[in-house]
Design an enzyme around this catalytic site. Structure first.
Site, mmCIF file in Angstrom:
data_model
loop_
_atom_site.group_PDB
_atom_site.id
_atom_site.type_symbol
_atom_site.label_atom_id
_atom_site.label_comp_id
_atom_site.label_asym_id
_atom_site.label_seq_id
_atom_site.Cartn_x
_atom_site.Cartn_y
_atom_site.Cartn_z
ATOM 1 N N SER A 1 -103.328 -25.170 25.080
ATOM 2 C CA SER A 1 -103.295 -23.754 25.450
ATOM 3 C C SER A 1 -102.655 -22.951 24.328
ATOM 4 O O SER A 1 -102.571 -23.439 23.190
ATOM 5 C CB SER A 1 -102.537 -23.581 26.772
ATOM 6 O OG SER A 1 -102.738 -22.291 27.291
ATOM 7 N N ASN A 2 -102.214 -21.748 24.604
ATOM 8 C CA ASN A 2 -101.586 -20.894 23.592
ATOM 9 C C ASN A 2 -100.564 -20.000 24.290
ATOM 10 O O ASN A 2 -100.519 -19.946 25.517
ATOM 11 C CB ASN A 2 -102.663 -20.078 22.855
ATOM 12 C CG ASN A 2 -103.448 -19.220 23.825
ATOM 13 O OD1 ASN A 2 -102.920 -18.323 24.437
ATOM 14 N ND2 ASN A 2 -104.737 -19.529 23.993
ATOM 15 N N PRO A 3 -99.724 -19.267 23.530
ATOM 16 C CA PRO A 3 -98.607 -18.541 24.172
ATOM 17 C C PRO A 3 -98.975 -17.187 24.790
ATOM 18 O O PRO A 3 -98.072 -16.404 25.098
ATOM 19 C CB PRO A 3 -97.616 -18.319 23.026
ATOM 20 C CG PRO A 3 -98.246 -18.827 21.787
ATOM 21 C CD PRO A 3 -99.668 -19.178 22.057
ATOM 22 N N SER A 4 -100.242 -16.874 24.989
ATOM 23 C CA SER A 4 -100.582 -15.569 25.562
ATOM 24 C C SER A 4 -99.915 -15.392 26.938
ATOM 25 O O SER A 4 -99.946 -16.300 27.767
ATOM 26 C CB SER A 4 -102.101 -15.467 25.727
ATOM 27 O OG SER A 4 -102.414 -14.361 26.536
ATOM 28 N N ALA B 1 -106.889 -14.821 25.486
ATOM 29 C CA ALA B 1 -106.800 -15.716 24.333
ATOM 30 C C ALA B 1 -107.450 -17.030 24.770
ATOM 31 O O ALA B 1 -106.782 -17.935 25.291
ATOM 32 C CB ALA B 1 -105.341 -15.921 23.946
#
Ligand code: CTP
Length: 397
Positions: free
Chosen positions: A208-211, A275
């Site tokens: 995943s990502n930090p959005s 994102a």
């Protein structure tokens, strides 16, 4: 938000009157100038001193007092001063009185004298709320153009559960903001994606990502405030959905693609603020994988490009994308806009302080199809959303 709008807060004698103090604080914090009118029975629930101390403005109760600043009749001067009026809570007595054209106290006098947007927030026991006479009075108010914030289900004053409970102050604040917003997206269907996606390798591990979803949620809140019918397709985030939007929660890029495509079928605009993870594990194990010593390789495959899919059958729909770049922002973003056949791209440079993931602000450049470049200063994500929606409202005409 900074606003110089004047809001007149009317409070009637319901048990939810204490929440009006919180609403007044929220209105003040949001930049509104607030004046308060209490009915005689409201004073049995909350004192004038509380409102006066917190608003710093005079609190009015007496029909026969003259306006201390102008010397005019109070109901005339208060109704001229206000840009919007909210009655929170509104008793059955107030709703019935207003519908019948009564004007026998300062609040009813002021409401009948006021020709701007008026919001009434009824709250009472569920049996009173269901009364045909009360329902008829509410219908009369709606016909006359009065805005009604419906009561909600929940715990009532006597501990019973039922309809008739006063909505929380933040819902009333949002309704007031809506009253004062241009309705330039009324009748427009807008799809907005937000947050990250998660691409699972097994039930407890994912890419995943930090959005945080803040940008997409701000867009959804502002678009709804301006009258749009909003479908918000959201990956996993820790945010409350904005009032009045249709929330579709998803986890993976494929689920997001399905939800966005379904909602986009009859949409006027699609804004992809999510994102979306670009890669997913090629195989998702159905059970948790136990660790072992040494290295572990993972084969990744591409997720669907949702925007590119929409662009392939674009039609009249407006498509808005986001781009995060590091260096050579405008050239890279313009190339992305062309490649994805977008109408507008919102680009930010991850190296600029206050831009990008997990901040409350953003620093963006808007680039449209015609190649026009608009560099916006650092501002809140809500203000960025307002700029993006201005472009959409203009393009939709
Ligand atoms: N997007 C999408 N589907 C994906 C990936 C991204 O719809 N699978 C959307 C995003 O929501 C965003 C835009 O496409 O609006 C971003 O484009 P992308 O090509 O992914 O650019 P970057 O995220 O900036 O990444 P890169 O430059 O590495 O391609």
């Amino acid at each position: 938000m900074s606003s110089s709008s004047n809001v007149l807060l009317g409070v009637t004698g319901g048990v939810g009157a204490f929440k009006a103090v919180l609403l007044m604080r929220l209105l003040r914090k949001a930049g509104f100038d607030v004046r308060v009118v209490l009915t005689e029975s409201a004073r049995s629930f909350v004192g004038e001193a509380t409102f006066h101390a917190l608003s710093g403005a005079p609190v009015h109760t007496n029909t026969w007092a003259l306006d201390q600043t102008t010397g005019g009749e109070l109901h005339v001067d208060l109704s001229s001063w206000a840009d919007a009026m909210v009655v929170y809570p509104a008793t059955s007595n107030f709703v019935g009185g207003l519908a019948a054209g009564l004007a026998d106290d300062l609040l009813l006098l002021t409401a009948t004298c006021f020709d701007g947007p008026l919001l009434v927030c009824p709250a009472m026991h569920s049996r009173m709320a269901a009364q045909p006479l009360h329902q008829r009075a509410l219908a009369t108010l709606r016909d006359a153009g009065v805005h009604v914030l419906d009561s909600v289900e929940g715990e009532l004053a006597n501990g019973e559960i039922g309809a008739g409970r006063l909505p929380e102050p933040d819902a009333a604040l949002e309704a007031v903001r809506r009253l004062l917003s241009p309705q330039d997206l009324a009748g427009r269907r807008v799809v907005i994606s937000a947050g990250p996606t998660r691409e699972h390798a097994d039930p407890v591990r994912f890419l995943s990502n930090p959005s945080t979803g803040r940008m997409g949620y701000a867009l959804a809140r502002m678009a709804s405030r301006r009258g749009a019918q909003v479908t918000l397709v959201s990956g996993p985030v820790a945010l409350n959905p904005p009032a009045g939007v249709n929330l579709v929660s998803v986890v993976s890029a494929e689920q997001m693609r399905d939800a966005v495509e379904a909602a986009a079928a009859d949409a006027h605009a699609v804004i992809m603020a999510a994102a979306v993870a670009d890669w997913r594990p090629a195989d998702e194990a159905p059970t948790k994988q136990t660790k072992h010593d040494g290295e572990q390789a993972m084969r990744l495959v591409r997720t669907p490009d949702i925007l590119a899919g929409l662009a392939a059958a674009k039609g009249d729909r407006l498509l808005v994308g986001f781009a995060m770049e590091t260096g050579d922002l405008e050239a890279k973003a313009k190339a992305k806009l062309d490649r994805k056949n977008l109408d507008l791209i919102v680009a930010n440079d991850l190296h600029v302080p206050g831009a990008g993931f997990a901040t409350t602000t953003n620093v963006v450049t808007l680039i449209d199809r015609a190649g026009t470049v608009e560099r916006l200063a650092r501002m809140t994500k809500e203000d960025v959303a307002a700029h993006v929606l201005d472009r959409i409202a203009t393009a939709l005409g």
